[in-house]
Design an enzyme around this catalytic site. Structure first.
Site, PDB file in Angstrom:
ATOM      1  N   ALA A 169     -57.518  58.389 -87.070  1.00  0.00           N
ATOM      2  CA  ALA A 169     -56.334  58.490 -86.243  1.00  0.00           C
ATOM      3  C   ALA A 169     -56.791  58.387 -84.721  1.00  0.00           C
ATOM      4  O   ALA A 169     -57.850  58.560 -84.280  1.00  0.00           O
ATOM      5  CB  ALA A 169     -55.610  59.748 -86.390  1.00  0.00           C
TER       6      ALA A 169
ATOM      7  N   GLY B  90     -58.779  59.718 -90.892  1.00  0.00           N
ATOM      8  CA  GLY B  90     -57.738  59.042 -91.129  1.00  0.00           C
ATOM      9  C   GLY B  90     -58.353  57.628 -91.941  1.00  0.00           C
ATOM     10  O   GLY B  90     -57.688  57.228 -92.941  1.00  0.00           O
TER      11      GLY B  90
ATOM     12  N   GLU C  48     -59.538  58.678 -95.256  1.00  0.00           N
ATOM     13  CA  GLU C  48     -58.270  59.091 -96.153  1.00  0.00           C
ATOM     14  C   GLU C  48     -57.470  57.796 -96.478  1.00  0.00           C
ATOM     15  O   GLU C  48     -57.070  57.520 -97.502  1.00  0.00           O
ATOM     16  CB  GLU C  48     -57.356  59.754 -95.150  1.00  0.00           C
TER      17      GLU C  48
ATOM     18  N   GLU D 102     -62.499  65.864 -88.632  1.00  0.00           N
ATOM     19  CA  GLU D 102     -61.404  66.198 -87.562  1.00  0.00           C
ATOM     20  C   GLU D 102     -61.688  67.727 -87.153  1.00  0.00           C
ATOM     21  O   GLU D 102     -61.183  68.119 -86.128  1.00  0.00           O
ATOM     22  CB  GLU D 102     -60.290  66.430 -88.541  1.00  0.00           C
TER      23      GLU D 102
HETATM   24  C1  HXC Z   1     -59.348  56.263 -80.591  1.00  0.00           C
HETATM   25  C2  HXC Z   1     -61.509  55.550 -80.627  1.00  0.00           C
HETATM   26  C3  HXC Z   1     -61.529  56.182 -81.834  1.00  0.00           C
HETATM   27  C4  HXC Z   1     -60.287  57.132 -82.258  1.00  0.00           C
HETATM   28  C5  HXC Z   1     -63.215  55.248 -81.606  1.00  0.00           C
HETATM   29  N1  HXC Z   1     -62.580  55.034 -80.393  1.00  0.00           N
HETATM   30  N2  HXC Z   1     -62.870  56.100 -82.412  1.00  0.00           N
HETATM   31  N3  HXC Z   1     -60.437  55.760 -80.017  1.00  0.00           N
HETATM   32  N4  HXC Z   1     -59.460  56.955 -81.763  1.00  0.00           N
HETATM   33  N5  HXC Z   1     -60.522  57.793 -83.436  1.00  0.00           N
HETATM   34  C6  HXC Z   1     -62.891  53.958 -79.209  1.00  0.00           C
HETATM   35  C7  HXC Z   1     -63.928  54.798 -78.284  1.00  0.00           C
HETATM   36  O1  HXC Z   1     -63.259  55.684 -77.560  1.00  0.00           O
HETATM   37  C8  HXC Z   1     -64.333  53.840 -77.634  1.00  0.00           C
HETATM   38  O2  HXC Z   1     -63.578  53.288 -76.538  1.00  0.00           O
HETATM   39  C9  HXC Z   1     -64.557  52.751 -78.746  1.00  0.00           C
HETATM   40  O3  HXC Z   1     -63.580  53.131 -79.550  1.00  0.00           O
HETATM   41  C10 HXC Z   1     -66.048  52.506 -79.140  1.00  0.00           C
HETATM   42  O4  HXC Z   1     -66.301  53.859 -79.782  1.00  0.00           O
HETATM   43  P1  HXC Z   1     -67.612  54.702 -79.254  1.00  0.00           P
HETATM   44  O5  HXC Z   1     -67.635  56.056 -79.267  1.00  0.00           O
HETATM   45  O6  HXC Z   1     -68.038  54.012 -78.127  1.00  0.00           O
HETATM   46  O7  HXC Z   1     -68.752  53.924 -80.212  1.00  0.00           O
HETATM   47  P2  HXC Z   1     -69.904  54.634 -81.080  1.00  0.00           P
HETATM   48  O8  HXC Z   1     -70.754  55.461 -79.983  1.00  0.00           O
HETATM   49  O9  HXC Z   1     -70.484  53.518 -81.766  1.00  0.00           O
HETATM   50  O10 HXC Z   1     -69.287  55.807 -81.909  1.00  0.00           O
HETATM   51  C11 HXC Z   1     -68.596  55.219 -82.865  1.00  0.00           C
HETATM   52  C12 HXC Z   1     -67.912  56.837 -83.530  1.00  0.00           C
HETATM   53  C13 HXC Z   1     -67.227  57.603 -82.398  1.00  0.00           C
HETATM   54  C14 HXC Z   1     -68.881  57.634 -84.313  1.00  0.00           C
HETATM   55  C15 HXC Z   1     -66.990  56.315 -84.606  1.00  0.00           C
HETATM   56  O11 HXC Z   1     -66.498  56.398 -81.728  1.00  0.00           O
HETATM   57  C16 HXC Z   1     -66.291  58.675 -83.046  1.00  0.00           C
HETATM   58  O12 HXC Z   1     -66.943  59.664 -83.186  1.00  0.00           O
HETATM   59  N6  HXC Z   1     -64.747  58.419 -82.968  1.00  0.00           N
HETATM   60  C17 HXC Z   1     -63.944  59.418 -83.531  1.00  0.00           C
HETATM   61  C18 HXC Z   1     -63.999  59.728 -84.760  1.00  0.00           C
HETATM   62  C19 HXC Z   1     -63.085  60.889 -85.292  1.00  0.00           C
HETATM   63  O13 HXC Z   1     -63.266  61.797 -84.841  1.00  0.00           O
HETATM   64  N7  HXC Z   1     -62.159  60.514 -86.117  1.00  0.00           N
HETATM   65  C20 HXC Z   1     -61.341  61.312 -86.911  1.00  0.00           C
HETATM   66  C21 HXC Z   1     -60.031  61.420 -85.823  1.00  0.00           C
HETATM   67  S1  HXC Z   1     -58.827  62.471 -86.255  1.00  0.00           S
HETATM   68  P3  HXC Z   1     -64.098  52.779 -75.106  1.00  0.00           P
HETATM   69  O14 HXC Z   1     -62.734  52.786 -74.262  1.00  0.00           O
HETATM   70  O15 HXC Z   1     -64.658  54.001 -74.604  1.00  0.00           O
HETATM   71  O16 HXC Z   1     -64.753  51.964 -75.288  1.00  0.00           O
HETATM   72  C22 HXC Z   1     -58.011  61.977 -87.626  1.00  0.00           C
HETATM   73  C23 HXC Z   1     -56.912  62.715 -88.266  1.00  0.00           C
HETATM   74  C24 HXC Z   1     -56.354  61.920 -89.366  1.00  0.00           C
HETATM   75  O17 HXC Z   1     -58.509  60.963 -87.994  1.00  0.00           O
HETATM   76  C25 HXC Z   1     -54.811  62.500 -89.476  1.00  0.00           C
HETATM   77  C26 HXC Z   1     -53.975  61.797 -90.469  1.00  0.00           C
HETATM   78  C27 HXC Z   1     -54.263  60.291 -90.634  1.00  0.00           C
END
Ligand code: HXC
Length: 259
Positions: A66, A110, A113, A133
Protein backbone atom coordinates in the site's frame (compact mmCIF):
# COMPACT_ATOMS: atom_id res chain seq x y z
CA UNK A 1 -12.56 4.77 -18.41
CA UNK A 2 -9.06 6.18 -18.91
CA UNK A 3 -6.52 4.56 -16.64
CA UNK A 4 -3.54 6.35 -15.10
CA UNK A 5 -2.20 3.77 -12.67
CA UNK A 6 -2.58 0.65 -14.80
CA UNK A 7 -2.29 -0.28 -18.47
CA UNK A 8 -4.22 -3.03 -20.22
CA UNK A 9 -3.72 -5.05 -23.36
CA UNK A 10 -5.13 -8.20 -24.95
CA UNK A 11 -2.89 -11.07 -26.08
CA UNK A 12 -4.00 -13.77 -28.51
CA UNK A 13 -7.51 -12.21 -28.63
CA UNK A 14 -8.34 -13.96 -25.34
CA UNK A 15 -5.98 -13.05 -22.53
CA UNK A 16 -6.28 -9.69 -20.79
CA UNK A 17 -3.02 -8.42 -19.32
CA UNK A 18 -3.28 -5.73 -16.66
CA UNK A 19 0.02 -4.05 -15.77
CA UNK A 20 0.32 -2.03 -12.57
CA UNK A 21 1.93 1.22 -13.60
CA UNK A 22 3.22 3.52 -10.86
CA UNK A 23 6.91 2.91 -11.56
CA UNK A 24 8.26 5.78 -9.41
CA UNK A 25 6.54 4.31 -6.35
CA UNK A 26 7.33 0.67 -7.22
CA UNK A 27 3.63 0.20 -8.02
CA UNK A 28 2.57 1.12 -4.49
CA UNK A 29 -1.18 0.62 -4.25
CA UNK A 30 -3.47 3.60 -3.66
CA UNK A 31 -7.22 3.97 -3.95
CA UNK A 32 -7.03 5.15 -7.55
CA UNK A 33 -4.95 2.18 -8.65
CA UNK A 34 -7.24 -0.24 -6.84
CA UNK A 35 -10.34 1.41 -8.35
CA UNK A 36 -8.86 1.16 -11.84
CA UNK A 37 -7.81 -2.44 -11.29
CA UNK A 38 -11.29 -3.36 -10.05
CA UNK A 39 -12.89 -1.61 -13.01
CA UNK A 40 -10.62 -3.34 -15.56
CA UNK A 41 -11.08 -6.79 -14.01
CA UNK A 42 -14.85 -6.43 -13.97
CA UNK A 43 -14.91 -5.25 -17.58
CA UNK A 44 -12.78 -8.20 -18.74
CA UNK A 45 -14.81 -10.60 -16.61
CA UNK A 46 -17.93 -9.43 -18.44
CA UNK A 47 -16.30 -9.66 -21.90
CA UNK A 48 -17.16 -13.04 -23.40
CA UNK A 49 -14.09 -12.94 -25.67
CA UNK A 50 -11.75 -12.99 -22.66
CA UNK A 51 -11.00 -16.33 -21.03
CA UNK A 52 -8.28 -15.46 -18.54
CA UNK A 53 -6.71 -12.39 -16.95
CA UNK A 54 -3.17 -11.67 -15.84
CA UNK A 55 -2.04 -9.07 -13.31
CA UNK A 56 1.59 -8.08 -13.50
CA UNK A 57 3.94 -5.24 -12.56
CA UNK A 58 7.44 -4.23 -13.62
CA UNK A 59 10.70 -6.12 -13.53
CA UNK A 60 11.61 -4.43 -10.22
CA UNK A 61 8.25 -4.61 -8.50
CA UNK A 62 4.93 -6.36 -8.78
CA UNK A 63 3.83 -3.96 -6.02
CA UNK A 64 5.74 -2.72 -2.98
CA UNK A 65 2.58 -2.58 -0.86
CA UNK A 66 0.00 0.00 0.00
CA UNK A 67 1.16 3.56 -0.66
CA UNK A 68 2.75 4.51 2.64
CA UNK A 69 2.76 8.22 1.75
CA UNK A 70 -0.99 8.12 1.24
CA UNK A 71 -1.66 6.45 4.58
CA UNK A 72 1.07 7.85 6.85
CA UNK A 73 -1.11 10.56 8.41
CA UNK A 74 -4.49 8.83 8.22
CA UNK A 75 -6.55 8.87 11.39
CA UNK A 76 -8.51 5.82 12.49
CA UNK A 77 -11.73 7.61 11.58
CA UNK A 78 -10.50 8.35 8.05
CA UNK A 79 -9.15 4.83 7.50
CA UNK A 80 -12.30 3.21 8.86
CA UNK A 81 -14.87 5.49 7.26
CA UNK A 82 -13.10 5.46 3.87
CA UNK A 83 -12.29 1.73 4.18
CA UNK A 84 -8.78 2.72 3.17
CA UNK A 85 -7.53 0.84 0.14
CA UNK A 86 -9.46 -2.34 0.89
CA UNK A 87 -12.82 -0.84 -0.05
CA UNK A 88 -13.02 -2.59 -3.42
CA UNK A 89 -10.96 -5.72 -2.76
CA UNK A 90 -14.16 -7.74 -2.61
CA UNK A 91 -14.77 -6.61 -6.20
CA UNK A 92 -11.52 -8.24 -7.21
CA UNK A 93 -12.41 -11.36 -5.30
CA UNK A 94 -15.73 -11.55 -7.12
CA UNK A 95 -14.09 -11.97 -10.54
CA UNK A 96 -15.22 -15.36 -11.83
CA UNK A 97 -12.74 -16.06 -14.62
CA UNK A 98 -9.23 -17.26 -13.75
CA UNK A 99 -6.70 -14.56 -12.82
CA UNK A 100 -2.96 -15.29 -12.82
CA UNK A 101 -0.39 -13.12 -11.01
CA UNK A 102 2.88 -12.73 -12.93
CA UNK A 103 5.30 -11.56 -10.25
CA UNK A 104 8.77 -10.15 -10.70
CA UNK A 105 10.68 -8.22 -8.03
CA UNK A 106 8.96 -7.02 -4.88
CA UNK A 107 5.52 -8.29 -3.87
CA UNK A 108 5.29 -6.81 -0.39
CA UNK A 109 2.45 -6.05 1.99
CA UNK A 110 -0.62 -5.28 -0.10
CA UNK A 111 1.39 -6.38 -3.16
CA UNK A 112 1.83 -9.86 -1.71
CA UNK A 113 -1.84 -9.84 -0.71
CA UNK A 114 -2.90 -8.83 -4.21
CA UNK A 115 -0.82 -11.64 -5.72
CA UNK A 116 -2.41 -14.09 -3.27
CA UNK A 117 -5.88 -12.92 -4.31
CA UNK A 118 -5.11 -14.15 -7.81
CA UNK A 119 -5.85 -17.80 -8.54
CA UNK A 120 -2.20 -18.72 -8.82
CA UNK A 121 1.16 -17.03 -8.95
CA UNK A 122 3.88 -17.58 -11.52
CA UNK A 123 7.06 -15.85 -10.38
CA UNK A 124 10.34 -14.83 -11.90
CA UNK A 125 13.48 -15.97 -10.10
CA UNK A 126 13.92 -12.36 -8.90
CA UNK A 127 10.60 -12.29 -7.03
CA UNK A 128 10.54 -11.42 -3.33
CA UNK A 129 7.46 -11.86 -1.19
CA UNK A 130 6.84 -10.39 2.23
CA UNK A 131 4.40 -8.95 4.74
CA UNK A 132 6.57 -6.20 6.25
CA UNK A 133 3.68 -4.24 7.86
CA UNK A 134 5.05 -5.04 11.32
CA UNK A 135 7.94 -2.68 10.57
CA UNK A 136 5.40 0.12 10.07
CA UNK A 137 3.59 -0.54 13.32
CA UNK A 138 0.59 -2.19 11.71
CA UNK A 139 -0.52 -5.60 10.45
CA UNK A 140 -1.46 -6.89 6.98
CA UNK A 141 -4.85 -5.46 6.03
CA UNK A 142 -5.94 -7.15 2.81
CA UNK A 143 -5.93 -10.83 3.69
CA UNK A 144 -2.25 -11.49 4.46
CA UNK A 145 -2.88 -12.96 7.90
CA UNK A 146 -5.47 -15.32 6.41
CA UNK A 147 -4.21 -16.26 2.94
CA UNK A 148 -0.51 -16.57 3.77
CA UNK A 149 -0.97 -19.29 6.44
CA UNK A 150 -3.33 -21.13 4.11
CA UNK A 151 -0.66 -20.98 1.39
CA UNK A 152 2.54 -21.66 3.34
CA UNK A 153 1.40 -22.94 6.74
CA UNK A 154 1.42 -21.27 10.14
CA UNK A 155 5.17 -21.44 10.86
CA UNK A 156 6.33 -19.59 7.76
CA UNK A 157 3.38 -17.17 7.83
CA UNK A 158 4.09 -16.23 11.45
CA UNK A 159 7.81 -15.95 10.70
CA UNK A 160 7.18 -13.59 7.78
CA UNK A 161 4.48 -11.50 9.44
CA UNK A 162 6.30 -11.18 12.78
CA UNK A 163 9.81 -10.52 11.46
CA UNK A 164 8.88 -8.81 8.19
CA UNK A 165 11.50 -10.84 6.34
CA UNK A 166 11.20 -11.48 2.62
CA UNK A 167 10.91 -14.89 0.99
CA UNK A 168 12.71 -15.35 -2.32
CA UNK A 169 11.22 -17.17 -5.30
CA UNK A 170 12.86 -20.50 -4.53
CA UNK A 171 11.57 -20.52 -0.96
CA UNK A 172 8.15 -19.32 -2.12
CA UNK A 173 7.83 -22.17 -4.60
CA UNK A 174 9.02 -24.72 -2.07
CA UNK A 175 6.51 -23.39 0.45
CA UNK A 176 3.61 -23.52 -2.01
CA UNK A 177 3.04 -19.78 -2.36
CA UNK A 178 3.85 -19.81 -6.08
CA UNK A 179 3.15 -22.50 -8.63
CA UNK A 180 6.11 -22.00 -10.99
CA UNK A 181 9.39 -20.06 -11.04
CA UNK A 182 11.08 -19.10 -14.31
CA UNK A 183 13.86 -16.70 -15.32
CA UNK A 184 12.60 -13.13 -15.67
CA UNK A 185 12.98 -13.06 -19.46
CA UNK A 186 10.71 -16.10 -19.72
CA UNK A 187 8.07 -14.88 -17.26
CA UNK A 188 5.48 -13.47 -19.64
CA UNK A 189 5.90 -16.34 -22.13
CA UNK A 190 5.29 -18.83 -19.35
CA UNK A 191 2.27 -16.92 -18.03
CA UNK A 192 0.82 -16.40 -21.48
CA UNK A 193 1.26 -20.10 -22.24
CA UNK A 194 -0.68 -21.01 -19.10
CA UNK A 195 -3.35 -18.38 -19.81
CA UNK A 196 -3.86 -19.49 -23.41
CA UNK A 197 -4.08 -23.11 -22.28
CA UNK A 198 -6.84 -22.12 -19.84
CA UNK A 199 -8.60 -20.18 -22.62
CA UNK A 200 -8.60 -23.31 -24.79
CA UNK A 201 -10.79 -25.20 -22.33
CA UNK A 202 -14.51 -24.79 -21.71
CA UNK A 203 -15.02 -21.42 -20.01
CA UNK A 204 -17.84 -22.89 -17.98
CA UNK A 205 -15.51 -25.61 -16.72
CA UNK A 206 -12.64 -23.21 -15.91
CA UNK A 207 -15.02 -20.91 -14.00
CA UNK A 208 -16.49 -23.90 -12.15
CA UNK A 209 -12.97 -25.09 -11.29
CA UNK A 210 -12.07 -21.71 -9.82
CA UNK A 211 -15.28 -21.52 -7.83
CA UNK A 212 -14.86 -25.04 -6.49
CA UNK A 213 -11.17 -24.82 -5.56
CA UNK A 214 -11.91 -21.56 -3.74
CA UNK A 215 -14.52 -23.45 -1.71
CA UNK A 216 -11.65 -25.44 -0.20
CA UNK A 217 -10.73 -22.30 1.72
CA UNK A 218 -14.19 -21.21 2.69
CA UNK A 219 -15.92 -24.32 3.94
CA UNK A 220 -15.31 -27.54 5.82
CA UNK A 221 -14.31 -30.68 3.91
CA UNK A 222 -17.83 -32.20 3.75
CA UNK A 223 -19.40 -28.97 2.49
CA UNK A 224 -16.60 -28.48 -0.02
CA UNK A 225 -16.87 -32.03 -1.32
CA UNK A 226 -20.64 -31.72 -1.68
CA UNK A 227 -20.26 -28.40 -3.51
CA UNK A 228 -17.76 -30.02 -5.87
CA UNK A 229 -20.01 -33.04 -6.48
CA UNK A 230 -23.04 -30.87 -7.30
CA UNK A 231 -21.06 -28.73 -9.73
CA UNK A 232 -19.41 -31.80 -11.28
CA UNK A 233 -22.84 -33.31 -11.98
CA UNK A 234 -24.17 -29.95 -13.22
CA UNK A 235 -21.48 -29.79 -15.90
CA UNK A 236 -23.15 -32.77 -17.58
CA UNK A 237 -25.81 -30.26 -18.64
CA UNK A 238 -23.28 -28.43 -20.82
CA UNK A 239 -22.54 -28.94 -24.50
CA UNK A 240 -18.85 -28.60 -23.66
CA UNK A 241 -18.94 -31.77 -21.56
CA UNK A 242 -20.47 -33.69 -24.48
CA UNK A 243 -17.89 -32.19 -26.83
CA UNK A 244 -14.90 -32.83 -24.54
CA UNK A 245 -15.76 -36.45 -23.87
CA UNK A 246 -16.86 -37.23 -27.44
CA UNK A 247 -13.57 -35.77 -28.69
CA UNK A 248 -11.63 -38.05 -26.35
CA UNK A 249 -13.62 -41.13 -27.33
CA UNK A 250 -13.22 -40.38 -31.04
CA UNK A 251 -9.56 -39.40 -30.73
CA UNK A 252 -10.00 -35.86 -32.02
CA UNK A 253 -9.33 -32.38 -30.68
CA UNK A 254 -12.16 -30.81 -28.67
CA UNK A 255 -13.69 -27.55 -29.89
CA UNK A 256 -15.33 -25.93 -26.90
CA UNK A 257 -18.15 -23.44 -27.46
CA UNK A 258 -18.52 -22.23 -23.87
CA UNK A 259 -22.05 -23.50 -23.80
C1 HXC B 1 5.03 4.46 -1.17
C2 HXC B 1 6.97 3.52 -1.90
C3 HXC B 1 6.61 2.27 -1.36
C4 HXC B 1 5.34 2.18 -0.70
C5 HXC B 1 8.53 2.06 -2.29
N1 HXC B 1 8.17 3.35 -2.46
N2 HXC B 1 7.59 1.39 -1.62
N3 HXC B 1 6.20 4.61 -1.80
N4 HXC B 1 4.60 3.30 -0.62
N5 HXC B 1 4.89 1.05 -0.20
C6 HXC B 1 8.94 4.40 -3.11
C7 HXC B 1 10.13 4.84 -2.30
O1 HXC B 1 9.73 5.76 -1.33
C8 HXC B 1 10.99 5.46 -3.36
O2 HXC B 1 10.51 6.76 -3.66
C9 HXC B 1 10.75 4.57 -4.56
O3 HXC B 1 9.51 3.91 -4.32
C10 HXC B 1 11.83 3.51 -4.74
O4 HXC B 1 11.97 2.81 -3.50
P1 HXC B 1 13.37 2.61 -2.77
O5 HXC B 1 13.08 2.37 -1.33
O6 HXC B 1 14.30 3.75 -3.07
O7 HXC B 1 13.90 1.29 -3.47
P2 HXC B 1 14.82 0.12 -2.85
O8 HXC B 1 15.94 0.72 -2.05
O9 HXC B 1 15.15 -0.76 -3.99
O10 HXC B 1 13.88 -0.64 -1.83
C11 HXC B 1 12.72 -1.31 -2.32
C12 HXC B 1 11.82 -1.71 -1.12
C13 HXC B 1 11.52 -0.51 -0.24
C14 HXC B 1 12.53 -2.81 -0.29
C15 HXC B 1 10.54 -2.32 -1.75
O11 HXC B 1 11.04 0.55 -1.10
C16 HXC B 1 10.49 -0.75 0.81
O12 HXC B 1 10.79 -1.35 1.84
N6 HXC B 1 9.24 -0.27 0.57
C17 HXC B 1 8.19 -0.38 1.52
C18 HXC B 1 7.63 -1.77 1.53
C19 HXC B 1 6.52 -1.93 2.56
O13 HXC B 1 6.68 -1.64 3.73
N7 HXC B 1 5.34 -2.38 2.09
C20 HXC B 1 4.18 -2.60 2.95
C21 HXC B 1 3.37 -1.36 2.98
S1 HXC B 1 2.02 -1.50 4.10
P3 HXC B 1 11.50 8.02 -3.80
O14 HXC B 1 10.56 9.16 -4.03
O15 HXC B 1 12.28 8.08 -2.54
O16 HXC B 1 12.34 7.69 -5.00
C22 HXC B 1 0.87 -2.39 3.28
C23 HXC B 1 -0.40 -2.61 4.00
C24 HXC B 1 -1.43 -3.27 3.13
O17 HXC B 1 1.05 -2.80 2.19
C25 HXC B 1 -2.79 -3.00 3.63
C26 HXC B 1 -3.91 -3.41 2.71
C27 HXC B 1 -3.73 -3.25 1.28
Amino acid sequence: MDYECITTRIEGDKVAIITLNRPKQLNALNNQLMDELGHALQAFDADSAIGCMVITGSEKAFAAGADITAMATLTFAEAYRGDFITRNWETIRSVRKPVIAAVSGFALGGGCELAMMCDFIIASDTAKFGQPEIKLGVIPGAGGTQRLPRAVGKAKAMDMALTGRMMDAVEAERAGLVSRVVPYDKLMDEVLGAALMICGFSQIATMATKETVNRAFESGLSDGLMFERRLFHALFATADQKEGMDAFVNKRRAEFRNA
